[in-house]
Design a protein around this motif. Structure first.
Motif, PDB file in Angstrom:
ATOM      1  N   VAL A   1       0.839  -1.204   0.000  1.00  0.00           N
ATOM      2  CA  VAL A   1       0.000   0.000   0.000  1.00  0.00           C
ATOM      3  C   VAL A   1       0.872   1.251   0.000  1.00  0.00           C
ATOM      4  CG1 VAL A   1      -1.904  -1.144   1.179  1.00  0.00           C
ATOM      5  CG2 VAL A   1      -0.168   0.048   2.535  1.00  0.00           C
ATOM      6  N   HIS A   2       0.280   2.346  -0.437  1.00  0.00           N
ATOM      7  CA  HIS A   2       0.956   3.645  -0.421  1.00  0.00           C
ATOM      8  C   HIS A   2       0.881   4.268   0.968  1.00  0.00           C
ATOM      9  CE1 HIS A   2       2.183   7.629  -1.878  1.00  0.00           C
ATOM     10  NE2 HIS A   2       1.161   8.120  -1.203  1.00  0.00           N
ATOM     11  N   GLY A   3      -0.250   4.052   1.647  1.00  0.00           N
ATOM     12  CA  GLY A   3      -0.419   4.640   2.967  1.00  0.00           C
ATOM     13  C   GLY A   3      -1.463   3.896   3.776  1.00  0.00           C
ATOM     14  N   MET A   4      -1.455   4.128   5.083  1.00  0.00           N
ATOM     15  CA  MET A   4      -2.501   3.587   5.958  1.00  0.00           C
ATOM     16  C   MET A   4      -2.800   4.612   7.035  1.00  0.00           C
ATOM     17  SD  MET A   4      -0.387   0.422   7.716  1.00  0.00           S
ATOM     18  CE  MET A   4       1.287   0.628   8.371  1.00  0.00           C
ATOM     19  N   HIS A   5      -4.094   4.778   7.286  1.00  0.00           N
ATOM     20  CA  HIS A   5      -4.565   5.859   8.141  1.00  0.00           C
ATOM     21  C   HIS A   5      -5.827   5.390   8.851  1.00  0.00           C
ATOM     22  CE1 HIS A   5      -6.555   9.741   9.060  1.00  0.00           C
ATOM     23  NE2 HIS A   5      -5.332  10.212   9.145  1.00  0.00           N
ATOM     24  N   VAL A   6      -6.021   5.833  10.085  1.00  0.00           N
ATOM     25  CA  VAL A   6      -7.172   5.378  10.877  1.00  0.00           C
ATOM     26  C   VAL A   6      -8.487   5.614  10.134  1.00  0.00           C
ATOM     27  CG1 VAL A   6      -8.508   5.781  12.972  1.00  0.00           C
ATOM     28  CG2 VAL A   6      -6.020   5.636  13.102  1.00  0.00           C
ATOM     29  N   LYS A   7      -8.670   6.799   9.574  1.00  0.00           N
ATOM     30  CA  LYS A   7      -9.932   7.116   8.895  1.00  0.00           C
ATOM     31  C   LYS A   7      -9.929   6.698   7.425  1.00  0.00           C
ATOM     32  CE  LYS A   7     -11.256  11.008  11.843  1.00  0.00           C
ATOM     33  NZ  LYS A   7     -11.608  12.448  11.892  1.00  0.00           N
ATOM     34  N   ALA A   8      -8.819   6.942   6.722  1.00  0.00           N
ATOM     35  CA  ALA A   8      -8.774   6.673   5.286  1.00  0.00           C
ATOM     36  C   ALA A   8      -8.540   5.204   4.975  1.00  0.00           C
ATOM     37  CB  ALA A   8      -7.680   7.520   4.633  1.00  0.00           C
ATOM     38  N   GLY A   9      -7.999   4.450   5.926  1.00  0.00           N
ATOM     39  CA  GLY A   9      -7.710   3.044   5.687  1.00  0.00           C
ATOM     40  C   GLY A   9      -6.436   2.855   4.883  1.00  0.00           C
ATOM     41  N   PHE A  10      -6.401   1.782   4.098  1.00  0.00           N
ATOM     42  CA  PHE A  10      -5.268   1.518   3.213  1.00  0.00           C
ATOM     43  C   PHE A  10      -5.518   2.253   1.900  1.00  0.00           C
ATOM     44  CE2 PHE A  10      -5.742  -2.351   5.870  1.00  0.00           C
ATOM     45  CZ  PHE A  10      -4.560  -2.224   6.600  1.00  0.00           C
ATOM     46  N   THR A  11      -4.535   3.022   1.451  1.00  0.00           N
ATOM     47  CA  THR A  11      -4.777   3.902   0.301  1.00  0.00           C
ATOM     48  C   THR A  11      -3.693   3.796  -0.761  1.00  0.00           C
ATOM     49  OG1 THR A  11      -3.603   5.788   1.284  1.00  0.00           O
ATOM     50  CG2 THR A  11      -5.956   5.572   1.799  1.00  0.00           C
ATOM     51  N   THR A  12      -4.017   4.360  -1.917  1.00  0.00           N
ATOM     52  CA  THR A  12      -3.109   4.438  -3.061  1.00  0.00           C
ATOM     53  C   THR A  12      -3.337   5.766  -3.768  1.00  0.00           C
ATOM     54  OG1 THR A  12      -2.575   3.488  -5.240  1.00  0.00           O
ATOM     55  CG2 THR A  12      -4.806   3.184  -4.449  1.00  0.00           C
ATOM     56  N   PRO A  13      -2.322   6.306  -4.458  1.00  0.00           N
ATOM     57  CA  PRO A  13      -2.523   7.542  -5.216  1.00  0.00           C
ATOM     58  C   PRO A  13      -3.136   7.309  -6.590  1.00  0.00           C
ATOM     59  CG  PRO A  13      -0.232   6.890  -5.349  1.00  0.00           C
ATOM     60  CD  PRO A  13      -0.900   5.921  -4.405  1.00  0.00           C
TER      61      PRO A  13
ATOM     62  N   ALA B   1      -9.186  -0.249   1.119  1.00  0.00           N
ATOM     63  CA  ALA B   1     -10.014  -0.963   2.087  1.00  0.00           C
ATOM     64  C   ALA B   1      -9.806  -0.337   3.456  1.00  0.00           C
ATOM     65  CB  ALA B   1      -9.632  -2.443   2.129  1.00  0.00           C
ATOM     66  N   PRO B   2     -10.786  -0.476   4.365  1.00  0.00           N
ATOM     67  CA  PRO B   2     -10.586  -0.007   5.741  1.00  0.00           C
ATOM     68  C   PRO B   2      -9.564  -0.873   6.450  1.00  0.00           C
ATOM     69  CG  PRO B   2     -12.637  -1.211   5.555  1.00  0.00           C
ATOM     70  CD  PRO B   2     -12.124  -1.061   4.159  1.00  0.00           C
ATOM     71  N   LEU B   3      -9.004  -0.364   7.531  1.00  0.00           N
ATOM     72  CA  LEU B   3      -7.977  -1.099   8.262  1.00  0.00           C
ATOM     73  C   LEU B   3      -8.483  -2.448   8.768  1.00  0.00           C
ATOM     74  CD1 LEU B   3      -6.241   1.702  10.402  1.00  0.00           C
ATOM     75  CD2 LEU B   3      -5.608   0.864   8.115  1.00  0.00           C
TER      76      LEU B   3
END
Length: 266
Positions: free
Chosen positions: A175-187, A223-225
């Motif tokens: 994944v590009h990032g992981m965040h409590v609200k945004a979940g697992f993300t990509t650009p 997807a969410p965490l």
């Protein structure tokens, strides 16, 4: 060549390719390793590049910024290798594995090449190439096809269609990032869509993410965490991140950089 000219040449290469290695710059510019490292220090102090182990990468961390494969491959190399070794321990001979695109899954592919009788489904061109070059006759490697992204992922309708009818034992997701609200993300929006299909095809989801991915947010949520069964990271992962992931019923495995074959589960 004057220092200013040399530094400009380095900056142009980093901006053009997304990254540059010290060894390559030494060879191309005909100066010492120490000289190149001083040049990188000067450029980094001016905020023009970001120094990383063994070289430099371009700056900028917007939600739609998608670094090229070369840029990502020189970041957190030790951490990614440790994570890859831990992930490989979860894969049993004769199982089916899906690999998303990314430099950590690329590192994992080198270890999976040693596991017999695997079926590997991937939209990662680099990972497929590693497994193909290993030449194991007892492994089956399926490359999805699709539109190529800057990070060498294959995405879009063709990739989605290829994955949609498949079922695999485990997905190793970079994944590009992981965040409590945004979940697992990509650009990349199309990559998020393809990754979601991979998740739906898998019985178990394991996310491979070094500590720098925490609190980083790409434009599109994969997807969410709490969708992940496990996250494998490194000792740099903050305590608040470990707690947040644990509260979402997600096992956290921390790879030991000193001895990547061992890990501490929380």
């Amino acid at each position: 060549m004057l220092a200013q000219q040399r530094q400009q040449a380095i900056l142009e290469r980093v901006r053009r390719q997304g990254a540059a290695r010290v060894a390559d710059l030494v060879r191309e510019l005909g100066v010492s390793d120490m000289t190149i490292r001083r040049d990188l220090e000067v450029l980094a102090e001016r905020g023009l590049i970001e120094k990383v182990h063994g070289g430099a990468t371009a700056t900028g961390k917007g939600s739609t910024e998608e670094p090229g494969f070369a840029a990502k491959s020189v970041r957190q190399q030790a951490e990614k290798e440790a994570i890859a070794r831990c992930a490989a321990e979860l894969v049993r001979p004769g199982s089916s594995v899906a690999l998303s695109a990314g430099t950590t899954t690329w590192a994992l592919a080198r270890h999976l090449a040693e596991v017999p009788e695997l079926t590997v489904i991937t939209n990662c061109m680099r990972a497929a190439d590693v497994l193909h070059r290993a030449g194991r006759p007892d492994q089956t490697v399926v490359l999805t096809g699709g539109i190529r992204t800057p990070s060498d992922a294959l995405v879009g309708p063709v990739a989605v269609a290829a994955v949609r009818s498949l079922h695999v034992d485990i997905l190793m997701l970079g994944v590009h990032g992981m965040h409590v609200k945004a979940g697992f993300t990509t650009p990349n929006i199309l990559e998020a869509e393809t990754d979601r299909e991979l998740i739906d095809a898998a019985q178990r989801l394991v996310v491979l993410a070094d500590h720098t991915k925490w609190a980083t947010v790409g434009i599109s949520t994969i997807a969410p965490l709490d969708r992940a069964d496990m996250v494998i990271s490194d000792p740099g992962l903050p305590e608040d991140a470990r707690i947040a992931l644990g509260e979402r019923a997600c096992d956290v495995l921390i790879a030991d950089l000193a001895d990547p074959a061992e890990a501490v589960a929380r």
